[in-house]
Scaffold this active site. Structure first.
Site, mmCIF file in Angstrom:
data_model
loop_
_atom_site.group_PDB
_atom_site.id
_atom_site.type_symbol
_atom_site.label_atom_id
_atom_site.label_comp_id
_atom_site.label_asym_id
_atom_site.label_seq_id
_atom_site.Cartn_x
_atom_site.Cartn_y
_atom_site.Cartn_z
ATOM 1 N N ASP A 156 0.817 -1.244 -0.143
ATOM 2 C CA ASP A 156 0.029 0.237 0.005
ATOM 3 C C ASP A 156 0.905 1.256 -0.146
ATOM 4 O OD1 ASP A 156 -1.586 2.140 0.742
ATOM 5 O OD2 ASP A 156 -2.911 0.812 2.056
ATOM 6 N N HIS A 157 0.842 1.754 -1.090
ATOM 7 C CA HIS A 157 1.815 3.269 -1.234
ATOM 8 C C HIS A 157 1.457 4.309 -0.339
ATOM 9 C CE1 HIS A 157 5.221 4.995 -3.111
ATOM 10 N NE2 HIS A 157 4.991 4.722 -3.964
ATOM 11 N N ARG A 158 0.462 4.022 0.205
ATOM 12 C CA ARG A 158 0.277 5.148 1.423
ATOM 13 C C ARG A 158 0.871 5.247 2.518
ATOM 14 N NH1 ARG A 158 -6.307 4.317 2.066
ATOM 15 N NH2 ARG A 158 -5.467 2.149 2.196
#
Ligand code: CAO
Length: 454
Positions: free
Chosen positions: A426-428
Site C-alpha cells: 500500500d503506497h500510502r
C-alpha cells in the site's frame, strides 16, 4: 479615486428582502457587474451586481440581514463612475440556455427585466436594479453564491438552488455544464440520479469516473452454459479483493532470492521431517524471513485509519498464508511467527492448510494478520501482482524457484536456484525505497539463513 456607496437597487419589491449570500470581502477587487450580494424573497432570488470596477472598502451587510431598496451594501473605492445603466452587448455565453423558475430552459435574452420577461410571481417585475444595465440584469437569474462549507463559488439559478435546498444536495459537488461553469437543472438531475444509483447498487455509472457497472450479455446466446450461486468464501473474497483494489494504491516490487543453500539445508532435513510427520517446504523459511524483515522495517506492520488520520503500529507479528481450497481462497493466520521455530511453523502451516481445505477453520483463525504470504511456488509461474489483504499494508507473492545462470566473482556463470518474490504494498503506508529494502533483506536472509540466528 472616489469612494462610492453601493446601495440596494430598485427591486420592485415592497418591504424587505433577506441577504442570503455576501459574495465580496473587504480588500477584494471587483469588476463591473460582479455579484455583490444575493437577495431572496419568498418567491425568488436575485443577485445585485457591482455598479463599477473597484476595491471593496467596507461591507455593511451580512447573510441573514434584511434590506430594502436604497439600503447601503458596501463602500467601494473606484476610479470610474458607476455604470449608468447603458445597455451593453449581452455576453454570448449568457445567451445559452439556463433554467427558469419552473425548471424550463429559457435564454438569457428572454430572461430580462421587463414585465414580459420576468414572470410576476417572481416579484421583480419592472425591476430596476439601479446602475446595472438591463442586459446585465438578465444575468440576475444566474446567482453567484459562495458555498458556506467549502468556500467554493457556485453558479446556479434560483430554481436550481431552490431544488437543491429541497433535496439537500450540495451544489458545490455538482458538475456544471452551463456557460461560465453555471449549474443547470440537468446537471442537478444527473447528480441526484448518480447519488440514487450509488445508494441502490453500491456501484457507479458515470461519465465523470467511478466504477462502471458491467452489463452482462445473455451468454446462452453463444453456447451452452449453467449458473451456480457463489459460496460464502467466494462472495467474501470477491468483495474484499474489490474493496482493496479500489482503495489501496498498489505497487509491486519484484526481486529474486538465491535459495540454493537454503534448498540444500531443507532437503537435508527431509528424513527428520518425515519422522516428525511433517513436510518441510520453503514456506516456514519464508515465514521466518518475513517476520525478520517486518521486525527490521516496522512500517510494514501497520494499518491505516484514514477516518482518524492515524497509523496503527502493531507490536506483534501474525502472518497470514493464502491457501487454495476447492471452495475458494482462505487466509489462516499464524500467530507470533517471530517466536516460533521452523518445525513449529511447518506444523502449524500444514495443520491450518488442512483445516482450511476441510472447511474447519474458525473465524478467529483467519483474523489478526499483519502481513500475508501467497505462495504459488508449488504450482508455477514467474511472478505475479498479489492484492494487499487490507487492512494489512503488504503481501508477499512467491513464485516457482528455478535454476538460473548467475554471474559469479570470477566472471563465469554458476547454476543457482532463484526464488521469484513479488511484494505488493500500500503506497500510502510504504514507500518504494522501503519496499526495495524489504525484498533485498528477504533475499539476503533466504540466501544465508545464518543471519536469522543473530
Ligand atoms: N518453488 C519451487 N517449489 C516450491 C515452491 C517454490 N517457491 N514452494 C513450494 N514448492 C514445492 C514444495 O517444496 C513441494 O514440493 P516437495 O513436495 O517436493 O517438497 C511442492 O512445491 C508443493 O508444495 P505445497 O504447495 O504443498 O506447500 P507449500 O508449503 O509451499 O504451500 C500452501 C502451502 C498452503 C501455501 C499451498 O498449498 C497453497 O495453497 N498455495 C496456493 C496459494 C494461493 O492460492 N495463492 C494465491 C492467492 S491470490 O489468488
Amino acid at each position: 479615486m472616489k469612494s462610492l456607496e453601493v446601495t440596494v437597487p430598485n427591486t420592485g419589491v415592497e418591504g424587505q428582502l433577506e441577504v442570503i449570500e455576501v459574495c465580496v470581502k473587504v480588500g477584494e477587487l471587483l469588476e463591473i457587474d460582479e455579484a455583490v450580494i444575493v437577495l431572496e424573497s419568498d418567491k425568488a432570488t436575485v443577485e445585485v451586481p457591482c455598479p463599477a470596477a473597484g476595491k471593496v472598502l467596507e461591507v455593511k451587510v451580512r447573510p441573514g440581514d434584511k434590506v430594502a431598496d436604497g439600503d447601503l451594501i458596501m463602500m467601494l473605492e473606484s476610479a470610474t463612475d458607476a455604470d449608468t445603466g447603458s445597455a451593453s452587448e449581452p455576453d454570448e455565453a449568457e445567451n445559452a440556455e439556463s433554467p427558469d423558475y419552473d425548471g424550463e430552459a429559457v435564454t438569457q435574452h428572454e430572461a430580462g427585466v421587463s414585465e414580459k420577461q420576468i414572470p410576476k410571481e417572481r416579484g421583480f417585475e419592472g425591476a430596476d436594479l439601479g446602475s446595472a444595465s438591463p442586459d446585465k440584469l438578465g444575468i440576475q437569474q444566474v446567482v453567484v453564491g459562495i458555498d458556506s462549507q467549502k468556500d467554493t463559488k457556485v453558479h446556479a439559478g434560483p430554481a436550481v438552488r431552490k431544488l437543491a435546498r429541497e433535496l439537500g444536495a450540495d451544489l458545490a459537488r455538482v458538475v456544471a455544464t452551463g456557460p461560465r461553469q453555471r449549474i443547470l437543472k440537468g446537471d442537478l438531475d444527473s447528480y441526484i440520479k448518480l447519488q440514487v444509483e450509488i445508494a441502490q447498487s453500491g456501484s457507479v455509472s458515470s461519465p465523470q469516473g467511478g466504477v462502471p457497472k458491467i452489463e452482462l450479455p445473455d451468454f446462452s446466446k453463444f453456447g451452452s452454459i449453467n449458473t451456480q450461486a457463489m459460496n460464502k468464501i467466494q462472495r467474501l473474497t470477491a468483495e474484499n479483493m474489490h474493496a482493496s483494489w479500489l482503495t489501496v494504491p498498489h505497487v509491486t516490487q519484484f526481486d529474486e532470492a538465491d535459495i540454493t543453500e537454503m534448498e540444500i539445508f531443507r532437503k537435508s532435513q527431509k528424513q527428520l521431517a518425515e519422522k516428525k510427520g511433517l513436510k518441510l517446504t520453503p514456506m516456514p523459511f519464508l515465514l521466518k524471513a518475513c517476520a525478520y524483515a517486518i521486525q527490521s522495517q516496522p512500517q510494514f506492520n501497520v494499518s491505516l485509519d484514514m477516518q482518524r488520520h492515524q497509523i496503527i503500529q502493531k507490536h506483534y507479528i501474525h502472518i497470514g498464508v493464502a491457501v487454495d481450497t476447492p471452495n475458494g481462497l482462505v487466509v489462516p493466520v499464524i500467530r507470533d511467527v517471530d517466536q516460533k521455530n521452523l518445525w513449529q511453523l511447518a506444523e502449524e502451516c500444514q495443520q491450518l492448510a488442512a483445516r482450511a481445505r476441510d472447511r474447519k477453520l474458525l473465524p478467529a483463525e483467519m483474523q489478526g494478520g499483519c502481513f500475508t504470504i501467497s505462495s504459488l511456488g508449488g504450482i508455477g509461474g514467474m511472478s505475479f501482482t498479489p492484492i494487499v489483504n487490507t487492512p494489512e499494508v503488504a503481501i508477499l507473492g512467491v513464485s516457482k524457484a528455478q535454476v538460473k545462470p548467475i554471474l559469479n566473482a570470477e566472471n563465469t556463470f554458476d547454476p543457482r536456484l532463484m526464488l521469484p518474490l513479488s511484494l505488493s504494498y500500500d503506497h500510502r503506508a510504504v514507500n518504494g525505497a522501503d519496499a526495495a529494502r524489504f525484498t533485498t533483506l528477504l533475499g539476503r536472509v533466504l540466501s544465508d539463513l545464518r543471519e536469522l540466528l543473530l
